[in-house]
Design a protein around this motif. Structure first.
Motif, short mmCIF file in Angstrom:
data_model
loop_
_atom_site.label_atom_id
_atom_site.label_comp_id
_atom_site.label_asym_id
_atom_site.label_seq_id
_atom_site.Cartn_x
_atom_site.Cartn_y
_atom_site.Cartn_z
N GLY A 6 0.78 -1.22 0.00
CA GLY A 6 0.00 0.00 0.00
C GLY A 6 0.82 1.27 0.00
N GLU A 7 2.13 1.18 0.05
CA GLU A 7 2.96 2.38 0.05
C GLU A 7 3.36 2.73 -1.38
OE1 GLU A 7 5.28 2.32 4.28
OE2 GLU A 7 6.17 1.27 2.61
N LEU A 8 2.92 3.88 -1.80
CA LEU A 8 3.24 4.35 -3.14
C LEU A 8 3.92 5.70 -3.01
CD1 LEU A 8 3.07 4.17 -6.23
CD2 LEU A 8 0.78 5.14 -6.08
N TYR A 9 5.15 5.77 -3.47
CA TYR A 9 5.92 7.00 -3.43
C TYR A 9 6.35 7.35 -4.85
CZ TYR A 9 6.50 6.01 1.57
OH TYR A 9 6.29 5.75 2.89
N ARG A 10 6.74 8.59 -5.03
CA ARG A 10 7.40 8.93 -6.29
C ARG A 10 8.90 8.97 -6.03
NH1 ARG A 10 8.36 14.44 -6.95
NH2 ARG A 10 7.61 15.64 -5.19
N ASP A 11 9.67 8.63 -7.04
CA ASP A 11 11.12 8.51 -6.89
C ASP A 11 11.82 9.44 -7.87
OD1 ASP A 11 13.67 7.73 -6.35
OD2 ASP A 11 13.39 5.62 -6.88
N PRO A 12 12.03 10.71 -7.49
CA PRO A 12 12.62 11.66 -8.42
C PRO A 12 14.07 11.34 -8.81
CG PRO A 12 12.25 12.69 -6.28
CD PRO A 12 11.69 11.31 -6.22
N LYS A 13 14.77 10.54 -8.00
CA LYS A 13 16.15 10.18 -8.36
C LYS A 13 16.19 9.34 -9.63
CE LYS A 13 19.41 9.91 -4.68
NZ LYS A 13 20.07 9.04 -3.72
N ARG A 14 15.24 8.41 -9.75
CA ARG A 14 15.20 7.53 -10.92
C ARG A 14 14.30 8.07 -12.02
NH1 ARG A 14 12.89 2.43 -9.09
NH2 ARG A 14 12.96 1.96 -11.31
N LYS A 16 12.47 10.83 -14.74
CA LYS A 16 12.89 11.83 -15.72
C LYS A 16 12.29 13.19 -15.41
CE LYS A 16 15.18 9.22 -18.61
NZ LYS A 16 16.59 9.35 -18.76
N LEU A 17 11.00 13.19 -15.01
CA LEU A 17 10.34 14.46 -14.75
C LEU A 17 10.09 14.64 -13.25
CD1 LEU A 17 9.08 16.94 -16.07
CD2 LEU A 17 6.95 15.68 -16.26
N ALA A 18 9.22 13.84 -12.69
CA ALA A 18 8.90 13.98 -11.27
C ALA A 18 9.07 12.67 -10.52
CB ALA A 18 7.48 14.48 -11.11
N GLY A 19 9.29 11.57 -11.20
CA GLY A 19 9.49 10.30 -10.54
C GLY A 19 8.22 9.50 -10.31
N VAL A 20 7.11 9.91 -10.94
CA VAL A 20 5.86 9.18 -10.76
C VAL A 20 5.95 7.79 -11.38
CG1 VAL A 20 3.38 9.16 -11.26
CG2 VAL A 20 4.50 11.29 -10.58
N CYS A 21 6.45 7.71 -12.60
CA CYS A 21 6.59 6.40 -13.26
C CYS A 21 7.58 5.52 -12.50
CB CYS A 21 7.03 6.57 -14.71
SG CYS A 21 5.75 7.22 -15.79
N ALA A 22 8.64 6.11 -11.96
CA ALA A 22 9.61 5.33 -11.18
C ALA A 22 8.95 4.79 -9.92
CB ALA A 22 10.82 6.19 -10.83
N GLY A 23 8.12 5.60 -9.28
CA GLY A 23 7.40 5.12 -8.10
C GLY A 23 6.42 4.01 -8.44
N LEU A 24 5.72 4.14 -9.57
CA LEU A 24 4.80 3.08 -9.99
C LEU A 24 5.56 1.80 -10.33
CD1 LEU A 24 2.33 5.14 -12.21
CD2 LEU A 24 1.83 4.03 -10.03
N SER A 25 6.73 1.92 -10.92
CA SER A 25 7.51 0.72 -11.25
C SER A 25 7.96 0.01 -9.97
CB SER A 25 8.70 1.06 -12.14
OG SER A 25 9.71 1.70 -11.39
N ASP A 26 8.31 0.75 -8.94
CA ASP A 26 8.66 0.13 -7.66
C ASP A 26 7.43 -0.52 -7.03
OD1 ASP A 26 11.30 0.82 -7.77
OD2 ASP A 26 11.11 2.58 -6.48
N TYR A 27 6.30 0.18 -7.07
CA TYR A 27 5.08 -0.31 -6.42
C TYR A 27 4.58 -1.61 -7.07
CZ TYR A 27 0.37 -0.28 -4.48
OH TYR A 27 -0.78 -0.62 -3.83
N PHE A 28 4.60 -1.66 -8.40
CA PHE A 28 4.11 -2.84 -9.11
C PHE A 28 5.22 -3.83 -9.43
CE2 PHE A 28 0.74 0.25 -10.18
CZ PHE A 28 -0.32 -0.43 -9.63
#
Length: 136
Positions: A6-14, A16-28
């Motif tokens: 249930g923890e969904l974060y955004r990861d701006p380090k990984r 390109k723009l804000a890290g939303v896709c990176a956070g989704l890739s970690d979550y899923f």
């Protein structure tokens, strides 16, 4: 990837723009490039404004991943270092197809050599004599 369900974060380090896709890739637990392709395809094929607004909303709503925050006293050199991640799935191994095919061929050649040696022994007179002695 030690996160509680249930923890969904955004990861701006990984990201390109804000890290939303990176956070989704970690979550899923998906590859980052795949999440980006799915998002871009959704924008182009299913209705751009909805997904763009959803991305911007996630940008503002989701918190930054705790380990993605820069820590005080760390230099830029240390913050750029990331532990090496070993991929566990066969298709993620990164081995080129030609090398994988070569490795498989070597394994089959070794197995074939062992099989030929066993066949040679089984069809030899030595095996027949040994079998007859064991029957006594």
């Amino acid at each position: 990837m030690s996160r509680r369900k249930g923890e969904l974060y955004r990861d701006p380090k990984r990201g390109k723009l804000a890290g939303v896709c990176a956070g989704l890739s970690d979550y899923f637990n998906m590859e980052l490039w795949l999440v980006r392709i799915i998002f871009i395809s959704a924008v182009l094929l299913l209705g751009g404004p909805f997904f763009i607004v959803a991305y911007i909303a996630c940008w503002f709503i989701l918190e930054v991943k705790p380990d993605a925050l820069p820590q005080q006293g760390m230099s830029d050199k240390n913050s750029a270092e990331r532990p090496i991640e070993v991929k566990s799935k066969v298709w993620q191994a990164g081995e080129p197809p030609r090398r994988a095919l070569h490795d498989l061929k070597e394994q089959f050649d070794r197995i074939d050599g062992r099989l030929q040696a066993m066949e040679k022994y089984v069809t030899s007179p030595e095996f027949t004599v040994s079998r007859e002695i064991n029957k006594l």
